[in-house]
Design a protein around this motif. Structure first.
Motif, short mmCIF file in Angstrom:
data_model
loop_
_atom_site.label_atom_id
_atom_site.label_comp_id
_atom_site.label_asym_id
_atom_site.label_seq_id
_atom_site.Cartn_x
_atom_site.Cartn_y
_atom_site.Cartn_z
N THR A 191 42.23 56.54 30.76
CA THR A 191 41.61 55.44 31.51
C THR A 191 42.08 55.48 32.97
O THR A 191 43.26 55.65 33.26
CB THR A 191 42.02 54.09 30.89
N THR A 192 41.14 55.32 33.90
CA THR A 192 41.47 55.38 35.33
C THR A 192 41.98 54.02 35.82
O THR A 192 41.71 52.99 35.20
CB THR A 192 40.24 55.78 36.15
N PRO A 193 42.69 54.01 36.95
CA PRO A 193 43.13 52.72 37.52
C PRO A 193 41.97 51.77 37.78
O PRO A 193 42.10 50.56 37.57
CB PRO A 193 43.82 53.14 38.83
N ALA A 194 40.83 52.30 38.23
CA ALA A 194 39.67 51.45 38.48
C ALA A 194 39.16 50.81 37.21
O ALA A 194 38.77 49.62 37.19
CB ALA A 194 38.56 52.27 39.14
N GLU A 195 39.17 51.55 36.10
CA GLU A 195 38.71 51.00 34.82
C GLU A 195 39.66 49.93 34.29
O GLU A 195 39.23 48.90 33.78
CB GLU A 195 38.55 52.14 33.81
N TYR A 196 40.98 50.17 34.45
CA TYR A 196 41.94 49.14 34.06
C TYR A 196 41.72 47.87 34.88
O TYR A 196 41.79 46.74 34.37
CB TYR A 196 43.38 49.63 34.28
N SER A 197 41.47 48.05 36.18
CA SER A 197 41.26 46.90 37.06
C SER A 197 40.00 46.13 36.67
O SER A 197 40.00 44.89 36.65
CB SER A 197 41.18 47.37 38.51
N GLU A 198 38.92 46.86 36.35
CA GLU A 198 37.67 46.20 35.93
C GLU A 198 37.89 45.38 34.67
O GLU A 198 37.40 44.25 34.55
CB GLU A 198 36.59 47.25 35.69
N GLN A 199 38.62 45.96 33.73
CA GLN A 199 38.89 45.25 32.48
C GLN A 199 39.68 43.98 32.74
O GLN A 199 39.34 42.90 32.23
CB GLN A 199 39.67 46.15 31.52
N PHE A 200 40.74 44.08 33.54
CA PHE A 200 41.58 42.92 33.80
C PHE A 200 40.81 41.82 34.54
O PHE A 200 40.92 40.64 34.21
CB PHE A 200 42.81 43.32 34.60
#
Length: 343
Positions: A191-200
Motif C-alpha cells: 500500500t502506498t502512502p497516498a492510499e493510506y492517506s485516502e483511507q484515513f
C-alpha cells in the motif's frame, strides 16, 4: 542473551525462549533522568501490523507486546491529587489528535462486546506512579461521541491513523517535553502512502459524521426532555391544553427525525437483526468496511458516504427548522410561565 530489534531475547537450550520487549528506555538512562520531575523517553517506531497481546494467554505462556506505540516516561515522585499529567498526540501540522490525562479518564463509547473482550475495558487514565510508567497509544483517534444508551452493531472506535511521523507531548505543570514517534506500515503490504492517506481521511470523515449524528440526537433529546418536563407541571394553567398541543408538535417532529438517525427500539446488539439499522449504524458499518484492509477506499465506499452524509445534513437541517418554528412557537406560548411552579 541476544538483543534483536531493540528487544532482549532470553533462551535456554531447546526448552523455551522469552522476550523482554522494547529496550529503548535503557538507551536514555543517563544522569538526571531519575531526579528530573519527569522524563519522556523517545519511543521506538511502531508498526501498523495488527495483533497484540491478549488477556487470556494460557498459563505459562508469554504475552505479546501490545499493539500500538509504547510510550515510556519516568516521574520523580508519585502524582498528588492536585497534579495533572497530560499526554497529547499531535500530527505533523501540530493538530492534537488525541489527549490523555492522569486526572480524568478518556470518554469511552458504549461497546457491545465489552463482556466478551474485557482486555479492552481497562483504565483510560494515565498512570502517575513514581519511577517508570508505560502508556500504549493504539494509533487510533478517540472513540466516537455516542449517547450513553446507544445500541449499535459494532464498536465505535476511532480510525487508525496513517503511517508517518507523529509527536508525543508530555506535560506536568510548567514542564513539558515532546518526542517524535514513527508509525511504519505493515512490511508485508504494498500500500502506498497516498492510499493510506485516502483511507484515513475517509474513515475520519465517517467517524466525525457519526459523532455529529449523536450530538444531534443528544441535542434533540435535551429539547424534548425540557418541553415535556414543563408541560407536566402546567395541569392547572388555563392554557395547558394549548401548550400541550404545541409541545406535542415539537416532540413528534424531533422524535421522527431522531428515529431516522438511530434505531431507538434496539435494546441489545443483535436487535439489528430485528430492526432496521438507521443512519448512525450505517455510518459505523461503512467505517468498518473502509478500514477492513490496508488499501485505498473503493469508489462504492466513497459514494455511499456521500449518500449518508447527505441524509445527515438533511436531518440536521430539519432539527434546526423544528427549533426555529415549532419550538419557537412553543416558547412564545410559555413566555410568561413562572420559572418555578409550586404544585
Amino acid at each position: 542473551l541476544v538483543v534483536s530489534r531493540q528487544d532482549l531475547v532470553v533462551a535456554t537450550q531447546g526448552r523455551s525462549f522469552w522476550i523482554l520487549d522494547d529496550l529503548t528506555p535503557l538507551h536514555e538512562l543517563v544522569d538526571g533522568v531519575a531526579t528530573d520531575p519527569a522524563h519522556l523517553f523517545a519511543p521506538r517506531a511502531a508498526s501498523l501490523f495488527g495483533g497484540g497481546s491478549s488477556s487470556r494467554a494460557p498459563t505459562g505462556a508469554g504475552t505479546n507486546p501490545p499493539a500500538g506505540a509504547m510510550i515510556h516516561y519516568a516521574l520523580a515522585e508519585e502524582l498528588s491529587d492536585e497534579d495533572e499529567l497530560t499526554l497529547a498526540i499531535l500530527d505533523s501540522s501540530g493538530q492534537v489528535l488525541r489527549s490523555f490525562s492522569s486526572s480524568e479518564e478518556e470518554p469511552r463509547a458504549p461497546n457491545p462486546w465489552a463482556s466478551f473482550m474485557p482486555s479492552g475495558a481497562g483504565s483510560r487514565k494515565l498512570p502517575g506512579k513514581a519511577g517508570m510508567n508505560r502508556w500504549v497509544w493504539d494509533i487510533r483517534l478517540p472513540d466516537a461521541e455516542l449517547v450513553e444508551d446507544a445500541v449499535l452493531w459494532g464498536r465505535a472506535r476511532g480510525p487508525r491513523v496513517a503511517p508517518g511521523t507523529y509527536r508525543i507531548r508530555l506535560s506536568l505543570g510548567d514542564w513539558s517535553q515532546t518526542r517524535n514517534v514513527e508509525l511504519v506500515p505493515d512490511p508485508r503490504m504494498t500500500t502506498t502512502p497516498a492510499e493510506y492517506s485516502e483511507q484515513f481521511e475517509l474513515a475520519r470523515s465517517i467517524w466525525e459524521s457519526l459523532s455529529e449524528c449523536h450530538r444531534a440526537i443528544s441535542r434533540s433529546r435535551d429539547v424534548r426532555t425540557q418541553v415535556e418536563a414543563l408541560v407536566s407541571r402546567l395541569d392547572d394553567d388555563d392554557r395547558a391544553e394549548q401548550i400541550a398541543e404545541a409541545a406535542q408538535l415539537v416532540v413528534d417532529a424531533l422524535t421522527a427525525i431522531e428515529d431516522r438517525l438511530h434505531q431507538s427500539r434496539s435494546e441489545a446488539p443483535q436487535d439489528t437483526l430485528n430492526y432496521q439499522p438507521q443512519l448512525d449504524n450505517q455510518l459505523l458499518s461503512l467505517q468498518g468496511v473502509v478500514t477492513s484492509a490496508d488499501a485505498a477506499p473503493t469508489d462504492g465506499a466513497v459514494e455511499r458516504y456521500q449518500e449518508l452524509r447527505g441524509e445527515l445534513d438533511a436531518a440536521l437541517a430539519e432539527i434546526d427548522a423544528v427549533i426555529e418554528t415549532e419550538l419557537a412557537a412553543f416558547n412564545a406560548l410559555v413566555d410568561d410561565v413562572p420559572a418555578v411552579i409550586v404544585q
